[in-house]
Scaffold this active site. Structure first.
Site, PDB file in Angstrom:
ATOM      1  N   ASP A  11       0.860  -1.182   0.000  1.00 17.74           N
ATOM      2  CA  ASP A  11       0.000   0.000   0.000  1.00 17.74           C
ATOM      3  C   ASP A  11       0.898   1.234   0.000  1.00 17.74           C
ATOM      4  O   ASP A  11       2.094   1.142   0.279  1.00 17.74           O
ATOM      5  CB  ASP A  11      -0.885  -0.039   1.249  1.00 17.74           C
ATOM      6  CG  ASP A  11      -1.806   1.162   1.352  1.00 17.74           C
ATOM      7  OD1 ASP A  11      -2.340   1.596   0.319  1.00 17.74           O
ATOM      8  OD2 ASP A  11      -1.972   1.669   2.469  1.00 17.74           O
ATOM      9  N   LYS A  12       0.330   2.399  -0.321  1.00 14.13           N
ATOM     10  CA  LYS A  12       1.131   3.621  -0.325  1.00 14.13           C
ATOM     11  C   LYS A  12       0.919   4.433   0.958  1.00 14.13           C
ATOM     12  O   LYS A  12       1.828   4.615   1.746  1.00 14.13           O
ATOM     13  CB  LYS A  12       0.786   4.500  -1.539  1.00 14.13           C
ATOM     14  CG  LYS A  12       1.638   5.768  -1.629  1.00 14.13           C
ATOM     15  CD  LYS A  12       1.132   6.735  -2.671  1.00 14.13           C
ATOM     16  CE  LYS A  12      -0.090   7.471  -2.220  1.00 14.13           C
ATOM     17  NZ  LYS A  12       0.199   8.497  -1.184  1.00 14.13           N
TER      18      LYS A  12
ATOM     19  N   LYS B  75      -7.348  -4.941  -5.366  1.00 11.24           N
ATOM     20  CA  LYS B  75      -6.008  -5.261  -4.861  1.00 11.24           C
ATOM     21  C   LYS B  75      -5.853  -6.774  -4.702  1.00 11.24           C
ATOM     22  O   LYS B  75      -4.832  -7.355  -5.085  1.00 11.24           O
ATOM     23  CB  LYS B  75      -5.774  -4.570  -3.510  1.00 11.24           C
ATOM     24  CG  LYS B  75      -5.702  -3.053  -3.567  1.00 11.24           C
ATOM     25  CD  LYS B  75      -5.379  -2.490  -2.189  1.00 11.24           C
ATOM     26  CE  LYS B  75      -5.236  -0.980  -2.215  1.00 11.24           C
ATOM     27  NZ  LYS B  75      -4.838  -0.433  -0.902  1.00 11.24           N
TER      28      LYS B  75
ATOM     29  N   ASP C 258      -1.511  -1.136   6.009  1.00 11.50           N
ATOM     30  CA  ASP C 258      -1.804  -0.733   7.385  1.00 11.50           C
ATOM     31  C   ASP C 258      -3.275  -0.420   7.624  1.00 11.50           C
ATOM     32  O   ASP C 258      -3.640  -0.071   8.738  1.00 11.50           O
ATOM     33  CB  ASP C 258      -0.968   0.498   7.759  1.00 11.50           C
ATOM     34  CG  ASP C 258      -1.400   1.737   6.989  1.00 11.50           C
ATOM     35  OD1 ASP C 258      -1.801   1.599   5.813  1.00 11.50           O
ATOM     36  OD2 ASP C 258      -1.347   2.840   7.564  1.00 11.50           O
TER      37      ASP C 258
ATOM     38  N   ARG D 282       6.285  16.797  -5.061  1.00 12.74           N
ATOM     39  CA  ARG D 282       5.047  16.857  -5.827  1.00 12.74           C
ATOM     40  C   ARG D 282       4.865  18.297  -6.303  1.00 12.74           C
ATOM     41  O   ARG D 282       4.867  19.230  -5.501  1.00 12.74           O
ATOM     42  CB  ARG D 282       3.870  16.430  -4.956  1.00 12.74           C
ATOM     43  CG  ARG D 282       4.006  15.026  -4.448  1.00 12.74           C
ATOM     44  CD  ARG D 282       2.905  14.667  -3.490  1.00 12.74           C
ATOM     45  NE  ARG D 282       1.593  14.791  -4.104  1.00 12.74           N
ATOM     46  CZ  ARG D 282       0.465  14.470  -3.495  1.00 12.74           C
ATOM     47  NH1 ARG D 282       0.510  14.013  -2.258  1.00 12.74           N
ATOM     48  NH2 ARG D 282      -0.694  14.598  -4.093  1.00 12.74           N
TER      49      ARG D 282
ATOM     50  N   ASN E 164      -8.546  -1.314   4.143  1.00 16.34           N
ATOM     51  CA  ASN E 164      -8.598  -1.484   2.690  1.00 16.34           C
ATOM     52  C   ASN E 164      -7.523  -2.439   2.176  1.00 16.34           C
ATOM     53  O   ASN E 164      -7.571  -2.862   1.022  1.00 16.34           O
ATOM     54  CB  ASN E 164      -8.452  -0.125   1.994  1.00 16.34           C
ATOM     55  CG  ASN E 164      -7.130   0.547   2.310  1.00 16.34           C
ATOM     56  OD1 ASN E 164      -6.681   0.546   3.450  1.00 16.34           O
ATOM     57  ND2 ASN E 164      -6.490   1.119   1.322  1.00 16.34           N
ATOM     58  N   ASP E 165      -6.569  -2.779   3.019  1.00 15.46           N
ATOM     59  CA  ASP E 165      -5.496  -3.691   2.617  1.00 15.46           C
ATOM     60  C   ASP E 165      -5.751  -5.130   3.066  1.00 15.46           C
ATOM     61  O   ASP E 165      -4.974  -6.023   2.736  1.00 15.46           O
ATOM     62  CB  ASP E 165      -4.153  -3.219   3.202  1.00 15.46           C
ATOM     63  CG  ASP E 165      -3.829  -1.792   2.811  1.00 15.46           C
ATOM     64  OD1 ASP E 165      -3.975  -1.462   1.626  1.00 15.46           O
ATOM     65  OD2 ASP E 165      -3.437  -1.008   3.687  1.00 15.46           O
TER      66      ASP E 165
ATOM     67  N   ARG F 288      -5.859   4.132  -7.794  1.00 14.85           N
ATOM     68  CA  ARG F 288      -7.318   4.173  -7.724  1.00 14.85           C
ATOM     69  C   ARG F 288      -7.893   2.764  -7.640  1.00 14.85           C
ATOM     70  O   ARG F 288      -8.863   2.413  -8.304  1.00 14.85           O
ATOM     71  CB  ARG F 288      -7.899   4.914  -8.933  1.00 14.85           C
ATOM     72  CG  ARG F 288      -7.381   6.325  -9.141  1.00 14.85           C
ATOM     73  CD  ARG F 288      -7.561   7.220  -7.933  1.00 14.85           C
ATOM     74  NE  ARG F 288      -8.950   7.520  -7.644  1.00 14.85           N
ATOM     75  CZ  ARG F 288      -9.349   8.247  -6.595  1.00 14.85           C
ATOM     76  NH1 ARG F 288      -8.462   8.719  -5.735  1.00 14.85           N
ATOM     77  NH2 ARG F 288     -10.607   8.492  -6.404  1.00 14.85           N
TER      78      ARG F 288
END
Length: 1075
Positions: free
Chosen positions: A351-352, A746, A767, A550, A770-771, A740
């Site tokens: 994950d990011k 995933k 973490d 960025r 969603n993971d 996205r």
């Protein structure tokens, strides 16, 4: 509402666990052998098979039951969480698992939504609330949700019906009729309420029907590659066993067919034996031989492996390097069955947000009209501006442009202001402003935004004297450098989307001027501004991007009354459209955002996790491919990949996103097929060979919408072809970025790679909730104890405090665990082959009578007591290479990749070694027995003495063989190796020196003592042990010295990784409690 994650329940634990355990070939085999021993008259007791099998099953069941109980305990923390529900006009507290569809639930600030809710009422005057969905899609920014319009304000009298779609996993879409509900009215389970004191919502989906639960991948039993290798080896040894039993059965009846051999005078057959069917007796004899030779199948190996995994997992937990002083926690092991898989990982899916990055944006610098400005101190010249290039007087002449740029930063956003409270800031975005700002009343002001970089830009403007005061009644207020408040009427917000990659606002100043301020990616802004202005900014943007920052470009435009009227009418018409609303809005946005004037650019740093870049670099050096799977925007994720060194400046990026699909002007599916073929030709077909020095690194980028097209094409044949092309392209890229992504997508990515050719070992790390799906789908799942709850930690196999700990977990712990257990497996097969081969050979000299060579006590205790502890200690403590060397030389990880130590070649070597030793033991002792008088008094040795001498040589040889293989000696190794040998001698004296009343036959009475009274026996025992170990001894003596220091020097000067086996460093001996 009930959310259930563990594998077992009270009712299914016994049958399900037994089913899982008897899937192991050895367990199933010993169950059959035990039943045969119970039913058929066999040469050995059923206890010899039943007792070890019962011990294995019990120990494994207790271990797995304990680990699942911990998962139940963690689940109860979620399901028993108290919530407030309105029932008959009264507020009542109940467990979250008892919420039903239709219940009105009260949620207060900073609480997590217990189920999917429709927002009915908010404490905010404008009927909105703010939520963070970090645990769902990885984004920690604040999202705005709206109450349902035209509903009763008094919830006690509210009576309504909601007709909605069936539960489905899409987080970003939702449809319901009657009340015209949309995703902006839906509050998802797992999201957190922010900047809103209280909300009331009606439960729409609960339990396993919530969107978060539907994105959850069911937990399945994970089995390591080592276990699969064990099963393959067991099949080979099972074939050897059947062959031995078959050969002995055939030869027995061939031998008995000779005259006088079938029924000698001293062993006449009974009437029952004579009436027994010949084929039935042959089958019974075959089963008896199977039982006699069954110890070649090492069932005790499973006990040792389970103990090695369970006890070895504590070394991860105890590792002080994994302790994080910030959260005061170390590593956690939820599943110890996969320790060795840590040394076999080929793909890492990460994950990011919260994993690679801290999601903490900081304004670094800006560029105005080609001049670079860095903030140093508020007391310096020009109110905090520091001019890094260009003359000062030139900057002063452009003061008007500077203020215009800062006003653009203060106005072009969707930031909300949170006034300071007595409790102070409540989340990560509520940071204090730098002390250098000359406006003390605003220092504690907090900001809430849909993106953390918007907050960074607003705070950057504050540093230079322009403070955003908030939005009141569509009026945006700014406090300028002169402490004057400026008012701007907010007319329209042209929202950000991934296709446009920019956002704009249209405002009207007090003087009546109408302005459009726009900010976005350089590739999106540059084509829409005057080209003579681009070159002044481009250099700064490219340099900042190279440094991993960025970047955003800022532009503006004055709108005439006619232009604004036309834009206003177009926007109103598009927003009221019932069909193609998004396309019509996009057309108006593109029409308005043209002919702008470029002011400057900003550089914002998204701080990486500590040592994130070094960790990713080490993983790639170990031959591991890293894929980033994130729900975040592509630009954000791409910047992170550059900062983590997953993408280099020399890396050619292959982009497959909605934007690239729309560039060709054709249908999306046609364009998708064209791009896949183009990228496949470039990255696969035209790729130079791996040994070539002219290789080009490729990086691949794909978004969730395009991935859905790849995985779910309208045609099955196209879908299969797209998947194949997609996989081949990705496997030839150094890194892959998937942005996205929904949580279920995933898991689909991980599953697709896991099931690809070669079945590579996959690892997922994240973490947030969603993971969870990808963590459960991968061979090894790792949770990070981050800021997004503990869902990932609860569902992971291992949990670590920081990403940087992954390096040591794989390169040191994983490497050593794999080497240890691989040696353990090969050693068990070897020592059991040495054990049973003499038993097989003995049948050729005893008329195939199924006479055991060894006493029953030796048969039972060989694997349980005499040889089990030394290999267990070895498999826990061995360090064939220094930990420091393993961490400094990631390429060593490649040497054990793809199950390198458990392939057929090393297995054949250990098997041949076992055959050699078994032949030497048996025929060496037989040569000794060619002289019948082995004692001074002329007494001859019998068959039990023969077996005892063979067994003594066997125990000493296999134990000393392990001692020669040991590189890392501790007091524990010395204790168990020499202690096991002493225990065998003591037991043999003790067992044969006493008359045991419970034994019908005492075969070894004083056999061992008499054996040692013979000098010839001593001579042959020592001689055969030395002959057996001579090849190993010569290898150790004549092998090139490879001590710790010489090895480290060699590695520093060598570019080619070598498979080595060296003694550990002294520091490792001191710190052996680390691993």
């Amino acid at each position: 509402m009930f959310f259930f994650l563990p594998q077992y329940t009270v009712w299914n634990f016994l049958p399900k666990n037994l089913f899982e355990q008897f899937r192991r070939i050895a367990n199933f085999y010993f169950l059959i052998i035990f039943l045969v021993q119970v039913i058929v008259d066999t040469p050995t007791s059923p206890v010899t098979s039943g007792l070890p099998l019962f011990f294995v099953i019990t120990v494994t069941a207790i271990k797995q039951g304990y680990e699942d109980w911990l998962r139940h305990k963690a689940d109860n923390e979620v399901n028993k969480y108290p919530v407030t529900v309105l029932e008959q006009g009264e507020r009542t507290r109940k467990d979250s698992e008892k919420i039903k569809v239709g219940d009105v639930v009260e949620v207060e600030e900073d609480e997590t939504f217990p189920c999917d809710l429709i927002l009915l009422q908010s404490s905010r005057d404008d009927g909105t609330c703010y939520v963070t969905t970090a645990s769902l899609d990885g984004e920690s920014n604040h999202k705005t949700h709206y109450t349902v319009s035209d509903t009763e304000k008094d919830l006690e009298t509210l009576n309504a019906t909601i007709e909605c779609e069936q539960p489905q996993p899409d987080l970003y879409n939702m449809w319901a009729s009657c009340l015209s509900l949309g995703p902006e009215n839906l509050l998802l389970k797992g999201a957190t309420l922010k900047n809103t004191q209280r909300i009331y919502g009606v439960a729409l989906y609960t339990g396993m029907e919530t969107k978060m639960a539907l994105n959850y991948q069911g937990k399945s039993q994970k089995r390591s590659a080592v276990e699969k290798s064990i099963n393959a080896f067991l099949l080979v040894y099972l074939c050897i066993l059947v062959s031995k039993a078959l050969v002995c059965t055939i030869l027995k009846y061939v031998w008995q067919s000779r005259p006088g051999q079938d029924e000698p005078w001293y062993n006449e057959k009974t009437q029952r034996d004579k009436e027994t069917n010949l084929y039935l007796k042959m089958f019974t004899d075959f089963l008896s031989f199977m039982v006699l030779f069954n110890f070649i199948i090492p069932v005790s190996m499973y006990v040792t492996v389970e103990m090695q995994k369970f006890l070895g997992s504590f070394f991860i937990t105890w590792d002080k390097d994994f302790f994080d002083p910030e959260i005061k926690e170390g590593a956690l092991v939820n599943t110890s069955d996969l320790n060795e898989e840590l040394g076999q990982v080929e793909y890492v899916f990460t994950d990011k947000t919260g994993t690679l990055t801290q999601n903490n944006m900081e304004f670094i610098e800006c560029c105005i009209d080609g001049f670079q400005y860095k903030y140093r101190d508020a007391s310096s010249e020009l109110d905090g501006f520091c001019v890094a290039d260009g003359p000062v007087n030139k900057v002063q002449e452009k003061a008007g442009r500077e203020e215009l740029f800062l006003r653009a930063l203060c106005l072009c956003h969707t930031v909300q202001v949170k006034e300071p409270t007595e409790q102070g800031p409540v989340d990560g975005l509520m940071d204090q402003v730098d002390a250098g700002v000359p406006h003390p009343p605003q220092e504690q002001r907090g900001f809430i935004a849909s993106s953390p970089d918007e907050v960074a830009l607003v705070k950057g403007a504050m540093r230079y004297g322009f403070t955003f005061l908030g939005l009141e009644s569509r009026n945006m207020k700014i406090l300028n450098r002169n402490n004057d408040v400026e008012m701007y009427e907010l007319l329209h917000v042209l929202t950000f989307d991934p296709v446009r990659r920019r956002m704009s606002v249209i405002v009207r100043s007090n003087s009546g001027d109408t302005l459009l301020f726009c900010k976005g990616a350089d590739s999106s802004i540059f084509p829409r501004v005057r080209q003579e202005e681009v070159e002044r900014i481009r250099m700064h943007v490219e340099r900042n991007a190279t440094e991993g920052y960025r970047t955003l470009c800022v532009a503006y435009k004055y709108l005439s009354a006619e232009e604004f009227a036309q834009a206003d009418a177009g926007l109103m018409e598009a927003r009221l459209a019932l069909q193609n609303r998004e396309e019509k809005l996009l057309a108006v946005y593109n029409q308005v955002e043209t002919d702008m004037s470029l002011i400057g650019a900003t550089a914002v740093e998204d701080r990486l996790q500590e040592e994130a870049a070094e960790t990713m670099e080490a993983l790639q050096g170990a031959g591991i491919k890293v894929w980033v799977l994130t729900g975040d925007k592509m630009e954000t994720a791409k910047s992170t990949c550059y900062a983590c060194r997953l993408f280099q400046r020399s890396t050619e990026l292959l982009e497959l996103t909605v934007r690239t699909l729309e560039d060709g002007g054709r249908k999306r599916e046609e364009r998708l097929h064209e791009l896949l073929l183009e990228y496949h030709k470039k990255a696969v077909q035209d790729a130079p060979p791996t040994w070539s020095s002219e290789t080009q690194d490729y990086g691949f980028i794909i978004d969730g919408a395009t991935l859905s097209m790849v995985l779910n094409s309208s045609s099955e044949s196209n879908s299969s072809r797209y998947k194949s092309l997609f996989l081949q392209i990705c496997q030839n890229c150094t890194s892959v970025l998937c942005c996205r992504m929904a949580p279920l997508q995933k898991a689909q990515i991980v599953k697709m790679v896991k099931n690809s050719k070669g079945n590579p070992i996959t690892l997922s790390i994240g973490d947030g909730a969603n993971d969870v799906s990808m963590i459960l789908e991968a061979h090894v799942g790792i949770g990070i104890k981050g800021k997004e709850g503990r869902q990932a930690v609860r569902n992971s196999d291992y949990a670590i405090p920081k990403l940087k700990h992954l390096k040591k977990l794989l390169l040191a712990h994983g490497h050593l665990y794999y080497v240890r257990i691989a040696h353990l497996v090969q050693y068990f097969f070897y020592k059991n082959l040495c054990f049973i081969l003499p038993q097989f050979l003995y049948q050729f000299f005893c008329g195939y009578s199924q006479q055991p060579l060894y006493d029953a006590a030796y048969l039972t205790m060989y694997n349980i007591c005499f040889t089990s502890m030394p290999i267990l200690a070895y498999s826990l403590l061995e360090q064939h290479i220094c930990i420091e060397v393993l961490l400094d030389n990631a390429a060593l990880y490649r040497e054990i990749a793809k199950n390198g130590m458990l392939r057929w070649r090393p297995f054949l070597y250990w098997t041949l070694l076992g055959v050699f030793h078994g032949l030497l033991f048996f025929f060496g002792v037989r040569y000794l027995f060619s002289n019948p008088a082995l004692q001074d008094n002329g007494q001859v040795f019998g068959n039990w003495s023969y077996g005892t001498i063979v067994f003594t040589i066997l125990v000493f040889t296999v134990t000393l063989k392990l001692a020669l293989d040991t590189r890392h000696w501790t007091w524990i190794n010395h204790f168990v190796i020499w202690g096991s040998l002493l225990f065998y001698v003591f037991f043999s004296f003790f067992w044969g020196g006493i008359i045991w009343p419970f034994l019908k036959q005492q075969r070894l009475y004083f056999v061992f003592a008499n054996m040692l009274s013979s000098v010839s026996a001593w001579l042959v025992i020592i001689l055969l042990i030395l002959l057996s170990l001579l090849p190993e001894i010569l290898l150790v003596v004549f092998r090139k010295p490879r001590g710790p220091n010489s090895r480290q020097v060699e590695l520093r000067h060598s570019h080619t990784p070598l498979w080595i086996s060296v003694s550990p460093c002294l520091s490792d001996r001191v710190k052996r409690n680390t691993i």
